[in-house]
Design a protein around this motif. Structure first.
Motif, short mmCIF file in Angstrom:
data_model
loop_
_atom_site.label_atom_id
_atom_site.label_comp_id
_atom_site.label_asym_id
_atom_site.label_seq_id
_atom_site.Cartn_x
_atom_site.Cartn_y
_atom_site.Cartn_z
N PRO A 105 0.67 -1.06 -0.08
CA PRO A 105 -0.16 -0.12 -0.03
C PRO A 105 0.81 1.32 0.12
CG PRO A 105 -0.17 -1.08 2.27
CD PRO A 105 0.76 -1.87 1.36
N GLY A 162 0.15 -1.48 -7.21
CA GLY A 162 0.10 -1.27 -5.95
C GLY A 162 -0.93 -1.95 -5.27
N ASP A 212 -2.62 -5.35 -3.79
CA ASP A 212 -2.59 -6.58 -4.29
C ASP A 212 -3.05 -6.66 -5.83
OD1 ASP A 212 -2.83 -9.60 -3.23
OD2 ASP A 212 -4.69 -9.02 -4.86
N ILE A 248 -6.86 -7.30 -6.34
CA ILE A 248 -7.91 -6.33 -5.67
C ILE A 248 -8.00 -5.02 -6.23
CG2 ILE A 248 -8.71 -5.49 -3.38
CD1 ILE A 248 -7.67 -7.80 -2.09
N PHE A 249 -9.27 -4.88 -6.81
CA PHE A 249 -9.29 -3.35 -7.47
C PHE A 249 -8.07 -3.12 -8.23
CE2 PHE A 249 -12.39 -2.99 -4.04
CZ PHE A 249 -13.35 -3.49 -4.66
N SER A 305 -2.96 -5.31 0.59
CA SER A 305 -3.95 -4.58 -0.15
C SER A 305 -3.94 -3.12 0.75
CB SER A 305 -5.34 -5.15 -0.30
OG SER A 305 -5.95 -4.35 -1.14
N ALA A 306 -4.64 -2.17 0.20
CA ALA A 306 -4.66 -0.85 0.81
C ALA A 306 -5.56 -1.03 2.21
CB ALA A 306 -5.40 0.36 0.05
N ILE A 339 -3.60 -0.29 5.32
CA ILE A 339 -3.82 1.09 5.75
C ILE A 339 -4.33 0.83 7.28
CG2 ILE A 339 -4.96 3.10 5.24
CD1 ILE A 339 -4.02 2.64 2.44
N TYR A 387 -12.63 1.73 -1.25
CA TYR A 387 -11.33 2.26 -2.28
C TYR A 387 -12.13 3.28 -3.42
CZ TYR A 387 -8.83 -2.04 -1.04
OH TYR A 387 -8.21 -3.07 -0.34
N MET A 388 -11.07 4.44 -3.92
CA MET A 388 -11.50 5.08 -4.73
C MET A 388 -12.80 5.83 -4.57
SD MET A 388 -10.20 2.79 -7.93
CE MET A 388 -11.02 1.09 -7.13
N GLY A 442 -2.10 6.22 3.06
CA GLY A 442 -1.82 5.76 4.25
C GLY A 442 -0.56 4.81 4.05
N PRO A 490 -4.22 9.33 -2.86
CA PRO A 490 -4.83 8.20 -2.72
C PRO A 490 -5.37 8.24 -1.31
CG PRO A 490 -2.64 7.44 -2.38
CD PRO A 490 -2.91 8.85 -3.07
N THR A 491 -6.87 7.94 -1.34
CA THR A 491 -7.46 7.87 -0.03
C THR A 491 -8.23 6.59 0.18
OG1 THR A 491 -9.25 9.01 -0.67
CG2 THR A 491 -7.80 10.48 0.28
C1 LIG Z 1 -6.85 1.06 -8.43
S1 LIG Z 1 -7.03 1.00 -6.69
C2 LIG Z 1 -5.95 -0.29 -6.51
C3 LIG Z 1 -5.90 -1.08 -5.25
C4 LIG Z 1 -4.79 -1.89 -4.97
N1 LIG Z 1 -4.78 -2.78 -6.09
C5 LIG Z 1 -4.85 -2.44 -3.73
O1 LIG Z 1 -4.85 -3.82 -3.38
O2 LIG Z 1 -4.66 -1.63 -2.70
C6 LIG Z 1 -6.14 2.38 -5.95
C7 LIG Z 1 -7.14 2.74 -4.75
O3 LIG Z 1 -6.37 2.04 -3.37
C8 LIG Z 1 -6.80 3.01 -2.42
N2 LIG Z 1 -5.10 3.08 -2.15
C9 LIG Z 1 -3.88 2.63 -2.64
N3 LIG Z 1 -2.87 3.10 -1.82
C10 LIG Z 1 -3.35 3.71 -0.98
C11 LIG Z 1 -2.82 4.68 0.11
N4 LIG Z 1 -1.47 4.58 0.35
N5 LIG Z 1 -3.46 5.41 0.86
C12 LIG Z 1 -4.87 5.43 0.66
N6 LIG Z 1 -5.33 4.84 -0.28
C13 LIG Z 1 -4.74 3.86 -0.99
C14 LIG Z 1 -7.30 4.27 -3.04
O4 LIG Z 1 -8.67 4.44 -2.57
C15 LIG Z 1 -6.90 4.18 -4.27
O5 LIG Z 1 -7.71 5.12 -5.18
#
Ligand SMILES: C[S@@+](CC[C@H](N)C(=O)[O-])C[C@H]1O[C@@H](n2cnc3c(N)ncnc32)[C@H](O)[C@@H]1O
Length: 288
Positions: free
Chosen positions: A45, A121, A123, A126-127, A151-152, A156, A202-203, A232, A259-260
């Motif tokens: 993350p 980023g 996993d 996961i999204f 994963s985030a 996080i 997420y997102m 995070g 990213p949040t």
């Molecule tokens: C396209 S998704 C990818 C998710 C990724 N595959 C995972 O498993 O965490 C990207 C979203 O994950 C979340 N995210 C990823 N890294 C983050 C971080 N360091 N802090 C907060 N949200 C994060 C946010 O909601 C971001 O918009």
């Protein structure tokens, strides 16, 4: 070692973003005509120390690395200097490379290189569209493996002092993607508004006001605790805590940026007792 030159042009002939600089003549190790292997690797993350040992081994041995925007620079720096690096990173509304072109690029790189690492980023499954990339590789007969990442949601939450499940507060946890389609968030609201569960979005930053409105409209008490975590697990992490009723206004005032990650549920209340008392969690406590 035989050398293979490849133009790596995407199928429609359009070359965009960081990809442009890699064309026209990329030289990679060939593998006697056999395709290489693509590893779809989760980079975690944000905190580079959350990378797995398996991911590190593959990065150190890669011939080419195709990575997203959210992969920490410290992780990219673990690759040897000779490695071909391609940034296909995406920011909201600023897609560097469409998904179909990323899929095609992975196939072409695999045909030209021995070891391709697709670094994503969190996993990959996961999204992260890792499933689509794996399908494309399978369809072209390219061998691949998937290396899970933290994963985030779980990375996080743990670093911010929020247990996603807890016997007294949440027996289940749901992960959803909260991005807007035509300005609306289409989710299964009755399922998300249940008590004794944790919801991780997420997102979801842009759609936060709608998310909170719909949850209350579908029966979740407005007093339910909720948090937004920005960047995070990194030194720039900020955590905003409120309730489903108060969070949108607090986030507006704090001007958070992606990213949040949004976490909704009683477990968020445990943060007071857990976050600021766990070693090394100072960054989690700055913005309350
Ligand atoms: C396209 S998704 C990818 C998710 C990724 N595959 C995972 O498993 O965490 C990207 C979203 O994950 C979340 N995210 C990823 N890294 C983050 C971080 N360091 N802090 C907060 N949200 C994060 C946010 O909601 C971001 O918009």
């Amino acid at each position: 070692m035989d050398e293979v030159a490849t133009s790596l042009k995407p199928p429609d002939g359009v070359v965009r973003g960081g990809f442009r600089s890699q064309v026209p003549a990329i030289r990679l190790r060939g593998n006697g005509g056999k395709p290489g292997v693509v590893a779809l690797v989760g980079a975690g993350p944000g905190d580079p120390e959350l990378l797995t040992l398996k991911a590190l081994r593959l990065i150190e041995r890669a011939d080419a690395i195709v990575h997203d925007r959210l992969v920490a620079p410290e992780i990219l720096a673990l690759a040897p200097p000779r490695v071909l690096r391609i940034d296909v990173g995406k920011a909201r509304n600023r897609h560097t490379l469409p998904q179909g072109e990323i899929n095609a690029m992975l196939v072409r790189l695999a045909r030209a290189a021995n070891r391709v690492v697709r670094l994503k980023g969190g996993d990959p499954y996961i999204f992260g569209r890792g499933g689509e990339e794996a399908e494309a590789l399978a369809a072209h007969g390219i061998p691949f493996e998937v290396v899970p990442g933290i994963s985030a949601a779980n990375g996080i939450a743990a670093c911010a002092g929020i247990p996603l499940t807890h016997r007294d507060h949440a027996q289940s946890c749901m992960f959803v993607a909260g991005h807007l389609k035509d300005g609306r968030m289409e989710l299964d609201w009755p399922a998300l508004a249940r008590a004794h569960q944790t919801l991780v979005v997420y997102m979801g930053l842009l759609g936060l006001p709608q998310l909170c409105r719909e949850l209350v409209a579908h029966g979740l008490p407005g007093s339910t605790a909720a948090a937004v975590v920005e960047r995070g697990t990194t030194p720039r992490q900020r955590v905003l805590v409120g309730t489903v009723e108060t969070l949108p206004a607090r986030v507006r005032a704090a001007t958070l940026e992606p990213p949040t990650l949004i976490i909704v549920g009683e477990v968020v209340n445990l943060r007071d007792a857990l976050a600021c008392r766990s070693a090394g969690a100072e960054a989690a406590c700055i913005a309350d």
